[in-house]
Write a protein that holds these residues in place. Structure first.
Motif, PDB file in Angstrom:
ATOM      1  N   LEU A 194      -9.073  -2.972  -2.404  1.00  0.00           N
ATOM      2  CA  LEU A 194      -7.941  -2.671  -1.546  1.00  0.00           C
ATOM      3  C   LEU A 194      -8.397  -1.913  -0.303  1.00  0.00           C
ATOM      4  N   ASP A 227       0.836  -1.192   0.000  1.00  0.00           N
ATOM      5  CA  ASP A 227       0.000   0.000   0.000  1.00  0.00           C
ATOM      6  C   ASP A 227       0.878   1.252   0.000  1.00  0.00           C
ATOM      7  N   ILE A 262       0.762  -6.114   1.010  1.00  0.00           N
ATOM      8  CA  ILE A 262      -0.581  -6.666   0.856  1.00  0.00           C
ATOM      9  C   ILE A 262      -0.472  -8.096   0.362  1.00  0.00           C
ATOM     10  N   THR A 318      -7.966  -3.170   3.645  1.00  0.00           N
ATOM     11  CA  THR A 318      -7.062  -2.431   4.537  1.00  0.00           C
ATOM     12  C   THR A 318      -7.817  -1.551   5.516  1.00  0.00           C
TER      13      THR A 318
END
Length: 92
Positions: A86, A21, A27, A90
């Motif tokens: 994403l 990230d 990730i 996260t």
């Protein structure tokens, strides 16, 4: 790589792909090109372990993005579904 228990070092070879990230948190990866091909073949052969593993999609997406960057060194713009996925993983 940051884990719940602290920081862990991930060995990788030149050319391996790593998805991180904006803050540098890993990730997915490292993923080697031969490893990604093997994983894709396992999925296509119907290997349920490979199909249902939670990181399979990230590993294959990382490999695909890496192949794209290798063919076109300009940084690709993120696509909306990838940005949304994403953010969901996260918590951003």
């Amino acid at each position: 790589m940051t884990t719940k228990e602290g920081t862990a070092e991930l060995p990788y070879a030149a050319g391996d792909l790593l998805l991180a990230d904006d803050d540098g948190r890993v990730i997915c990866g490292p993923v080697s090109v031969p490893g990604a091909v093997e994983l894709a073949e396992r999925v296509l052969e119907g290997d349920l372990g490979a199909i249902t593993h939670p990181l399979t999609l990230f590993a294959l997406a990382t490999a695909l993005a890496g192949f794209r960057i290798e063919l076109d060194p300009g940084e690709p713009d993120p696509v909306e579904p990838a940005v949304a996925a994403l953010a969901a993983t996260t918590g951003a």
